[in-house]
Scaffold this active site. Structure first.
Site, PDB file in Angstrom:
ATOM      1  N   GLY A  13       0.527  -0.874  -0.135  1.00 21.13           N
ATOM      2  CA  GLY A  13      -0.077   0.410   0.233  1.00 21.13           C
ATOM      3  C   GLY A  13       0.707   0.844  -0.512  1.00 21.13           C
ATOM      4  CB  ALA A  14       4.747   1.836  -1.035  1.00 20.61           C
ATOM      5  CE1 TYR A 156     -10.308  -0.776   7.791  1.00 21.12           C
ATOM      6  CE2 TYR A 156     -11.385   0.584  10.174  1.00 21.12           C
ATOM      7  CZ  TYR A 156     -10.287   0.145   9.460  1.00 21.12           C
ATOM      8  OH  TYR A 156      -8.938   0.759   9.974  1.00 21.12           O
ATOM      9  N   PRO A 186      -3.379   3.046  14.443  1.00 17.36           N
ATOM     10  CG  PRO A 186      -2.394   3.472  12.903  1.00 17.36           C
ATOM     11  CD  PRO A 186      -3.153   3.013  13.546  1.00 17.36           C
ATOM     12  CB  VAL A 189      -4.484   8.566   9.814  1.00 16.06           C
ATOM     13  CG1 VAL A 189      -3.556   9.386   8.950  1.00 16.06           C
ATOM     14  CG2 VAL A 189      -4.226   7.797  10.839  1.00 16.06           C
TER      15      VAL A 189
END
Length: 257
Positions: A13-14, A156, A186, A189
């Site tokens: 996922g870069a 999710y 996290p 974001v």
């Protein structure tokens, strides 16, 4: 602080968000990067940007959900890129915010295939080589949603709870080897996350962050980098990071003008 100079870091996922921010952080640290995503043009743009740090980059167009392709792609990496030292399992997404009984089942399939199966496919192929070489670090990007369920989060949240459980299980199974496992989880974001969740509805996505100062992708990337640069005997197993304006998965303070 341990050096990551010339270590090979594979980031899934870069092409955007936390993955791209991790690529920048590790490039500045002198690592060599294998950047993985479906959007090759985005990867190539990022690789061009990272040239300023003098790092070596290998771009790999890959859908982590395709088990057969994942296997062939990773096994056909050029010889200089065979030995992955750090794996950052960042590829993941959320689709929809509907009650489970009205949700689109295709959204469920996409989340399960990416967030759980994709992580498993990549890790299963790379972890044995880490054990064999006696070094390696697996970073799984989880979520506060894996710790606390919220309305409309159903599947999710379930996938991120699975990431939490898998991270714990990996650590147990790798006990006795030098391979470390970390879950960085996290809260809010500000990336393309909400746009993806709402199928490109930018206005609705922007409202998610209205009135607060959310985390940035760079905030999370700095934490990931910190975890990987601890001495070999130190493993940060799990880390939850929230914006100051967020106290839990559902409690957020919003400022009004």
């Amino acid at each position: 602080m341990a050096s990551i100079q010339d270590q090979i870091v594979l980031i899934t996922g870069a092409s955007s968000g936390i993955g791209a921010a991790c690529a920048r952080a590790f490039a500045q640290g002198g690592a060599k990067l294998v950047l993985v995503a479906r959007r090759l043009e985005r990867l190539e743009e990022l690789a061009q940007e990272l040239k300023q740090y003098g790092t070596q980059v290998y771009c790999l167009q890959l859908d982590v959900c395709d088990r057969t392709f994942v296997k062939s792609a990773l096994r056909s990496l050029p010889e200089p890129w065979h030995n992955i030292d750090i794996l950052i399992n960042n590829a993941g997404l959320s689709r929809g915010l509907d009650k489970f009984y009205t949700a689109d089942i295709q959204d469920w399939e996409e989340m399960i295939d990416t967030n759980i199966k994709g992580l498993l496919y990549i890790t299963r192929l790379l972890a044995p080589k880490m054990v064999e070489r006696g070094r390696g670090h697996i970073i799984n990007i989880g979520s506060i949603a894996g710790h606390q369920t919220y309305p409309g989060g159903n599947v999710y949240c379930a996938t991120k709870a699975a990431v939490k459980a898998l991270s714990e299980g990996m650590k147990m199974d790798l006990l006795g080897t030098p391979v470390r496992v970390t879950s960085v989880d996290p809260g809010m974001v500000k990336t393309e996350f909400s746009q993806v969740r709402f199928h490109g509805d930018v206005e609705r996505a922007n409202k998610v962050y209205q009135g607060i100062t959310p985390l940035s992708a760079e905030d999370v990337a700095e934490i990931v980098y910190f975890c990987t640069t601890r001495p070999p005997h130190v493993n940060i197993s799990e880390l939850i990071v929230l914006a100051t304006d967020q106290a839990s998965a559902t409690l957020v303070h919003r400022y009004t003008e």
